[in-house]
Scaffold this active site. Structure first.
Site, mmCIF file in Angstrom:
data_model
loop_
_atom_site.group_PDB
_atom_site.id
_atom_site.type_symbol
_atom_site.label_atom_id
_atom_site.label_comp_id
_atom_site.label_asym_id
_atom_site.label_seq_id
_atom_site.Cartn_x
_atom_site.Cartn_y
_atom_site.Cartn_z
ATOM 1 N N HIS A 133 15.401 40.947 -65.029
ATOM 2 C CA HIS A 133 15.852 39.645 -65.333
ATOM 3 C C HIS A 133 14.753 38.649 -65.833
ATOM 4 O O HIS A 133 13.636 38.873 -65.670
ATOM 5 C CB HIS A 133 16.328 39.051 -64.225
ATOM 6 N N ALA A 154 14.490 28.271 -42.134
ATOM 7 C CA ALA A 154 15.280 27.133 -42.104
ATOM 8 C C ALA A 154 16.682 27.466 -41.537
ATOM 9 O O ALA A 154 17.739 26.518 -41.426
ATOM 10 C CB ALA A 154 15.399 26.853 -43.522
ATOM 11 N N GLY A 155 16.835 28.576 -40.975
ATOM 12 C CA GLY A 155 18.222 29.069 -40.253
ATOM 13 C C GLY A 155 19.062 30.091 -40.731
ATOM 14 O O GLY A 155 20.060 30.414 -40.257
ATOM 15 N N VAL A 171 18.382 36.459 -42.256
ATOM 16 C CA VAL A 171 17.506 37.139 -43.074
ATOM 17 C C VAL A 171 17.212 38.537 -42.477
ATOM 18 O O VAL A 171 16.573 38.640 -41.545
ATOM 19 C CB VAL A 171 16.370 36.366 -43.663
ATOM 20 N N PRO A 172 17.623 39.680 -42.874
ATOM 21 C CA PRO A 172 17.274 40.859 -42.685
ATOM 22 C C PRO A 172 15.695 41.280 -42.834
ATOM 23 O O PRO A 172 14.919 40.389 -43.451
ATOM 24 C CB PRO A 172 18.194 41.713 -43.355
ATOM 25 N N GLU A 228 16.409 36.255 -55.526
ATOM 26 C CA GLU A 228 15.490 36.798 -56.440
ATOM 27 C C GLU A 228 14.008 36.369 -56.524
ATOM 28 O O GLU A 228 13.801 35.131 -56.592
ATOM 29 C CB GLU A 228 16.124 37.386 -57.879
#
Lengths: 611, 425
Positions: free
Chosen positions: A275, A297-298, A301-302, A233
């Site tokens: 939040h 970093a590997g 991620v979409p 988030e």
């Protein structure tokens, strides 16, 4: 055996702080769906109650869960419970958790409350670290380990739990900030892989009791977990710990990650999302920066959340292809948890024969209804007491003049001195030290054919004669022959020359407002005959009210003839006397108490003792 | 509920009222400042605060605007007459600070304190993971530069206290000897004050020492508003101003008011009233994701609103909420038509059919307008009783002849966004 990386297993037992019966039931339903032999709730702590038991379902049967007032006592009696699910409010969650942390047998603490001051949460975190204990929350629904244990309300309704295959373990473990989204994650993972192994929502506060890495490290170490999912988030920098761990190869399992809040750039002024922690301080805390860093970093991620499901599915399939995950076939038969009766009714799946019918009022909706009239409309339309009585007794509204007539009769019969039997009885009961209701009822019980009850009798008698077409003379003769007193005729002292003002008022009102008064006219002719015999054989107040009320029912146009007859036969009109006189009787009760009257004893000299 | 910025006036007022107690009476904080808002009668002010007429003054807006000096929003070294004119000129006027437009309606007036720039010092206390951190720099003011890089730092782990001599040793290396004691007591008191009043952030840049008094010249602070039940008495009568430029529109204010009347949550922010894509989403997390996805798919400029309803609002509240959104989206026509996303994740316990009842009622009411504006509706939701809710939506579409596409949990949560925007399934 539980390893260091397991917070829960199929034998985990929890203490529930707070009288959260629904959450307990949901946990037990989950246990049953998982095929657990023993329920996961060891005991409930109800700080504002007393020790005892609470009855809940475990599958088809019912079991008793012990309830304690004191947490320490519960923990002592149930030392096999190592999880505390803390439903205490934001005001008391801090105190409860700090005390609970001292209990040796407890190792994992889920804190549900939202709105705990950040400083208090940080104190809890520091204390837990010192004691090497695990915190989940605050401000979370918790989490669950598929097929083993779930925290409170996590996972939602049981059909959703089974739909998302949470009753048995899969290979994917996730950690998320949002508790609300955890259910969606269960769904997404359930549909795009062999299902969830474990999922934790760490909660939306700025300082969560455990962070993403605490859980990812456990998942990484657990050989049952083959694949990781993260839902991060905007706000805070915990995601960068993951970036670091990826770079340092501390996390080697495939991680599908997405941080929500990429839309924050759309807002010109600062916007605080739902939040407490969801507010970026600087560029690095934005969701976009985190997504980019994770990708670099590997992590997988979409482009947007819209491809999150596809990335999970692709990653899963790769693992299957590599032989890392062996696909299992789920049995066709899914576990069946008996549905709650209330829910089944709500969903229209079952029906039940009712044991009672009622058409008077309905208190189930958002607003109380008298018949079909909302209570607020009763006042808006100014129905008054008469209108309310008309609605609740006859199930309909009459004209204003009719409502007023009801009120007039109530006022007229409200009281008639302390000497009459009803008042006398009330006074005697009150002086015997009885309470209001007992004294009132003692008086009311004297109402009958000789006292007050003539309203019905008169209406019934006169109407019967009138209906049969008897002339007033024939009617008087018939009654004489049968040796029956005509109800509603006769007064102790009043006469035609010295009329009872109450009768005058009722008569005048009926004559002025009613459309027609055939029965009253008939009764007055009867009175002409009877007063010739004796001057006090007048139409008395009971008779006048009963007869006028019958006229009202027949002529106001709101009742059919049959309906009007039915109400007269039922004895509805006596209700007017009972209701009205209750006012006076209550007055007598209060009067006696106020005057501090002692026990009543009838005087000897007033009793004729028979030999 | 979270960390929320407070007005400079309120922060300074709390400090001058309470700091003495936290410094063992060793340090006093100047207590001369006056708050001016649109209701203040400037003419009567000097009677209440005689020093206003006697001293040279500073005036500046007090509504969370950063870098006021650079935006020429500070008046320095002026007599009261000039200050009053300066404020009158600006009161209730809309201005633009960087990109943000907003109305000025709150000012603070303080004495002007002649001092040398070299006397200015910087201190900040902030909440960090595992404890709190004090930053100090022996120079302060507008030109302090990157304090993050150059300030001395002292981390205080949770539950630990700090002693004045530790502050002196760790933070005040570059402070002249004669000021060390007073600044150390001040910082130690400030930390106690910060802890006890549930502050999350206090930055004083700069403060100067005059006649043995600490004078905070400029201050920004955040309070953890969840600490209200512990600290409200000490906070006094404060308000949490919205970020500058976040003045609420009529409809936003209406929803905010509605929100305060229910245990459920109702939020609405209008981003672009002429946008093509409107959202009506259940759930705090899901609502952000829908907005994200619209923006990530390249339609950010068309996103008209951000908002959410959650926590099981009853049908009446959902109706009023939906009606407000429908009304906003049917004001200005767009040749391309419009899209309404009625989205949501899988509810935990909210009765989907029940909340949809309110939305359906609103759609029914707005049918002619929705048709006139060529609105297409896309629905996705799961959770208790979702099937009944989705069926009701589907039937509604057929009944009123409005395009309503309906999806359940078997469809990915945001798929309706790509279907609606790109026609892809």
């Amino acid at each position: 055996m539980k390893k260091w990386y397991d917070l829960f297993d199929r034998d985990t037992k929890a203490l529930i702080y707070g009288m959260q019966i629904k959450a307990v039931q949901r946990m037990l339903d989950f246990d049953y769906a998982c095929g657990r032999k023993t329920p996961s709730v060891a005991a409930i702590i109800n700080p504002s109650g007393s020790n005892g038991f609470s009855k809940v379902f475990f599958g088809k049967g019912e079991i008793l869960v012990p309830v304690y007032k004191n947490l320490n006592e519960a923990a002592k009696k149930h030392s096999d419970a190592d999880v505390l699910i803390n439903f205490a409010s934001f005001r008391s969650a801090y105190r409860v958790t700090m005390d609970a942390l001292k209990i040796k047998s407890l190792g994992t603490f889920a804190i549900i409350a939202e709105g705990i001051p950040e400083r208090r949460t940080k104190e809890i975190i520091a204390e837990a670290k010192k004691l090497k204990k695990n915190i989940i929350g605050p401000a979370t629904v918790g989490g669950l380990k598929a097929g083993a244990f779930k925290i409170g309300n996590a996972g939602g309704m049981i059909d959703n739990i089974i739909e998302s295959k949470l009753h048995r373990p899969g290979s994917v473990a996730y950690v998320s900030k949002s508790g609300g989204m955890s259910n969606e994650l269960n769904n997404i993972i359930g549909r795009n892989s062999d299902g969830v192994y474990e999922g934790v929502a760490i909660g939306g506060d700025r300082y969560p009791g455990s962070d993403f890495m605490d859980h990812l490290v456990r998942y990484e170490a657990n050989p049952e977990v083959k694949m990781l999912v993260l839902l991060g988030e905007v706000g805070g920098s915990d995601e960068y710990e993951i970036v670091k761990a990826l770079k340092e190869k501390k996390i080697k399992k495939p991680l599908v990650a997405w941080c929500i809040g990429t839309c924050a750039k759309m807002f010109k002024a600062e916007v605080q999302f739902g939040h407490a922690g969801a507010l970026a301080k600087g560029e690095a805390e934005t969701a976009s920066a985190k997504n980019a860093a994770l990708k670099k970093a590997g992590a997988i991620v979409p482009v947007s959340f819209d491809d999150f499901d596809k990335k999970i599915n692709e990653t899963y399939k790769k693992l299957v292809k590599k032989g890392i995950i062996k696909e299992r076939k789920d049995p066709e038969k899914k576990p069946v948890i008996p549905m709650d009766y209330a829910w089944a009714v709500k969903m229209g799946l079952i029906r039940k024969e009712t044991g009672m019918v009622s058409s008077i009022s309905d208190e189930r909706g958002e607003e109380l209804k008298y018949g079909d009239i909302l209570i607020s409309d009763v006042f808006k339309k100014n129905l008054g007491l008469g209108g309310v009585i008309s609605q609740l007794w006859f199930g309909r509204q009459m004209q204003d003049y009719a409502h007023k007539f009801i009120e007039t009769t109530l006022i007229i019969v409200a009281e008639h001195g302390p000497a009459v039997s009803g008042a006398h009885n009330t006074i005697v009961a009150a002086r015997a030290g009885k309470d209001l209701i007992s004294s009132l009822v003692s008086g009311l019980l004297t109402i009958g054919p000789r006292f007050g009850g003539a309203i019905d009798g008169a209406a019934q008698m006169f109407y019967s004669a009138y209906k049969r077409g008897l002339t007033p003379h024939q009617f008087v003769d018939e009654m004489k022959k049968k040796e029956i007193n005509i109800q509603g005729i006769g007064h102790k002292i009043k006469s035609l020359e010295n009329p009872d003002m109450r009768v005058v008022i009722v008569k005048k009102y009926a004559k002025k407002h009613f459309k027609k008064t055939p029965l009253l006219d008939y009764a007055l002719k009867v009175e002409q005959i009877t007063t010739k015999k004796r001057s006090n054989l007048i139409l008395n107040v009971d008779g006048c009210i009963g007869i006028c009320f019958a006229d009202l029912l027949f002529t106001c146009g709101k009742f059919s003839k049959e309906e009007a007859e039915k109400y007269i036969d039922m004895g509805a009109l006596n209700g007017l006397f009972v209701l009205g006189r209750s006012i006076g009787l209550i007055g007598h009760f209060l009067d006696q108490k106020q005057l501090k009257q002692g026990l009543y004893r009838h005087a000897w000299d007033d009793i004729c003792y028979l030999k | 509920m979270a960390q929320r910025a407070i007005r400079e006036y309120d922060g300074k007022k709390m400090m001058s009222d309470l700091m003495g107690g936290y410094c063992g009476g060793k340090v006093a904080v100047s207590g001369k400042f006056v708050k001016v808002n649109s209701e203040t009668d400037l003419k009567k002010l000097t009677k209440k605060y005689p020093w206003l007429a006697k001293e040279k003054l500073v005036a500046k807006p007090d509504q969370l605007i950063k870098r006021r000096g650079k935006s020429k929003l500070i008046l320095l070294n002026a007599p009261f007459k000039e200050v009053a004119a300066w404020i009158n000129q600006r009161m209730n006027k809309e201005i633009k600070v960087q990109e943000v437009k907003g109305k000025l309606d709150n000012f603070i007036i303080e004495p002007f304190l002649p001092h040398d720039e070299s006397e200015e010092q910087y201190v900040c206390v902030q909440s960090v993971v595992g404890g709190d951190e004090i930053l100090f720099y022996h120079q302060g003011g507008v030109n302090v530069g990157d304090v993050d890089a150059k300030a001395e730092r002292l981390f205080i782990p949770m539950g630990e206290k700090i002693a004045s001599d530790e502050i002196e040793k760790k933070l005040l290396k570059n402070v002249p000897e004669n000021l060390k004691k007073i600044i150390a007591s001040f910082i130690s008191g400030l930390f106690g004050f910060y802890v006890d009043l549930n502050y999350a952030y206090i930055e004083i840049n700069p403060f100067v020492i005059k006649d043995g008094k600490v004078c905070p010249l400029d201050m920004a602070a955040k309070i953890d508003d969840t600490g209200e039940f512990e600290s409200a008495v000490k906070w006094g009568n404060i308000d949490f101003p919205p970020p500058f430029g976040r003045t609420l529109g009529k409809e936003e204010a209406f929803i905010k008011d509605l929100d305060s009347k229910t245990g459920a949550s109702l939020k609405l922010t209008v981003l672009n009233p002429e946008g093509k894509v409107w959202t009506l989403v259940a759930g705090g997390g899901a609502s952000v994701i829908y907005a994200d996805t619209i923006s990530d798919l390249g339609y950010g400029a068309e996103l008209a609103n951000y908002g959410e309803y959650s926590g099981n609002p009853d049908a009446e509240f959902t109706y009023l909420y939906a009606k407000t959104v429908l009304d906003l989206m049917t004001r200005k026509k767009s040749s391309k038509g419009k899209i309404l996303i009625i989205g949501g994740g899988i509810a935990n316990f909210t009765d989907v059919a029940k909340t949809f009842k309110g939305i359906i009622k609103a759609i029914r009411e707005y049918t002619p307008k929705l048709k006139a504006h060529k609105v297409k509706i896309y629905v996705r939701r799961g959770g208790p009783n979702y099937q009944e809710g989705l069926d009701a939506m589907k039937n509604l579409g057929e009944e009123i002849n409005l395009p309503i596409e309906v999806y359940g949990p078997q469809s990915h949560m945001t798929r309706i966004v790509s279907i609606a925007l790109k026609g892809k399934k």
